[in-house]
Every structure is written in C-alpha cells, then in structure tokens.
Design a protein around this motif. Structure first.
Motif, PDB file in Angstrom:
ATOM      1  N   TYR A   1      30.814  27.710 -14.237  1.00 40.01           N
ATOM      2  CA  TYR A   1      32.006  27.361 -14.722  1.00 40.01           C
ATOM      3  C   TYR A   1      32.991  27.253 -13.174  1.00 40.01           C
ATOM      4  O   TYR A   1      33.023  27.934 -12.683  1.00 40.01           O
ATOM      5  N   ARG A   2      33.566  26.104 -13.170  1.00 39.57           N
ATOM      6  CA  ARG A   2      34.143  25.811 -11.741  1.00 39.57           C
ATOM      7  C   ARG A   2      35.629  25.875 -12.064  1.00 39.57           C
ATOM      8  O   ARG A   2      36.322  25.842 -13.113  1.00 39.57           O
ATOM      9  N   PRO A   3      36.403  26.139 -10.931  1.00 38.95           N
ATOM     10  CA  PRO A   3      37.715  26.567 -10.796  1.00 38.95           C
ATOM     11  C   PRO A   3      38.531  25.375 -11.470  1.00 38.95           C
ATOM     12  O   PRO A   3      39.724  25.743 -12.180  1.00 38.95           O
ATOM     13  N   ASP A   4      38.108  24.165 -11.385  1.00 37.76           N
ATOM     14  CA  ASP A   4      38.841  23.124 -12.163  1.00 37.76           C
ATOM     15  C   ASP A   4      38.625  22.820 -13.653  1.00 37.76           C
ATOM     16  O   ASP A   4      39.150  21.724 -14.156  1.00 37.76           O
ATOM     17  N   GLY A   5      38.078  23.708 -14.122  1.00 39.68           N
ATOM     18  CA  GLY A   5      37.839  23.718 -15.520  1.00 39.68           C
ATOM     19  C   GLY A   5      36.457  22.730 -15.993  1.00 39.68           C
ATOM     20  O   GLY A   5      35.946  22.823 -17.123  1.00 39.68           O
ATOM     21  N   SER A   6      35.779  22.313 -15.135  1.00 41.63           N
ATOM     22  CA  SER A   6      34.471  21.538 -15.429  1.00 41.63           C
ATOM     23  C   SER A   6      33.415  22.523 -15.533  1.00 41.63           C
ATOM     24  O   SER A   6      33.528  23.704 -14.982  1.00 41.63           O
ATOM     25  N   GLN A   7      32.178  22.235 -15.935  1.00 46.78           N
ATOM     26  CA  GLN A   7      31.079  23.047 -16.049  1.00 46.78           C
ATOM     27  C   GLN A   7      29.771  22.420 -15.814  1.00 46.78           C
ATOM     28  O   GLN A   7      29.803  21.199 -16.005  1.00 46.78           O
TER      29      GLN A   7
END
Length: 168
Positions: free
Chosen positions: A105-111
């Motif tokens: 789970y990335r900080p920008d909301g991407s995965q």
C-alpha cells in the motif's frame, strides 16, 4: 520494475508457502473477511452483478508499516469462494479466489499486488490492461493499481477466466 516484481513474487511465495492455513494471532495472522457487493449493469458486466462470499477463511498479516504507522506491506492467504450472480437472470457461478498475495500500500493510494493463485479482479471500462469485466486471474502475476484505480495485470504465467461470460 521487472526485478522488483520478481523479488516481490519470490518474497510472497516464501512467506505464504510456509505459514499455517488458519488464523494464528500469536504469529500475526488475523481474519480478513470479505464483504458482499453489488455492481450496476454496464460497470463490469452488461447486467447487474451481486457477489457474496460462500467460503471465507482469508487471513492477513502486516509485514511492514509506513513511518506514520499505516500498513505498507500486508500478506493475504486462505480459502475464498465468491458466488457471482447475474441479478437479472439468477445465473450464478462459484468462483474460487483462494490465491495468496503480498500487497504494498503506497502513500499516494496506489497498490502493488504480488499474487500466486486465483484472485477476483474487477475492471471498469478503460481502467485496466484487461477489458471491462469480472475475472478470476490465476497463476503468478503482479497487479499494479494506480491511485486512480487503473489495474495493470502482468502475468508471469497464468490465465484469466471471464466471469461475466459464465453468468450471462
């Protein structure tokens, strides 16, 4: 990117292949229940669809966190069968989605998903490398989900099963 994906898949296989199949909170595994869902006609299939877990023994384990304490990498595994129903006709199919995955789970909301085995993937029109639909993607692959929801599925080896066609 290819090296990172391969390393993530190797890590996923190592972690998930050696863990017990049931929840064990002492080792960090905890239940990760799935919810029922509904999708309107035209969003995934040409008709409205309902999905409901009929077997759900999925567990998850947090592998790492971001500096703010939010989850960074989480492993998922366990039996999951979802009954996918065409709500116009009542036609249904029990889809095995019992794959295992490590999700970043990335900080920008991407995965970024590193997957082994079958997982249910829904794709909107123009929102992925697969056409609009509902699929069981099975095999060894990564799925990169952008912050806007675009799903790029990269099969190392595997198959896709079109669930819309099964219940049409």
């Amino acid at each position: 990117m290819r090296r990172t994906a391969l390393a993530t898949l190797t890590l996923a296989a190592a972690l998930l292949g050696t863990q017990p199949a049931t929840a064990d909170t002492e080792s960090g595994w905890e239940p990760a229940p799935s919810s029922s869902w509904d999708v309107a006609a035209g969003v995934r299939c040409d008709f409205p669809v309902h999905g409901e877990p009929v077997v759900d023994e999925v567990v998850r384990r947090v592998l790492s966190t971001h500096p703010d304490g939010s989850e960074r990498r989480v492993a998922y595994k366990g039996d999951l069968v979802i009954r996918v129903t065409n709500t116009e006709t009542g036609a249904a199919h029990d889809a095995d989605a019992s794959g295992s995955a490590v999700v970043e789970y990335r900080p920008d909301g991407s995965q970024l998903w590193a997957v082994r085995g079958p997982v249910l993937v829904g794709v909107g029109k123009g929102q992925g490398t697969l056409p609009r639909g509902l699929y069981i993607v099975d095999g060894v692959y990564t799925m990169d989900i952008s912050a806007t929801g675009y799903k790029a599925v990269h099969l190392v080896r595997g198959t896709t099963d079109d669930l819309c066609a099964r219940i049409d």
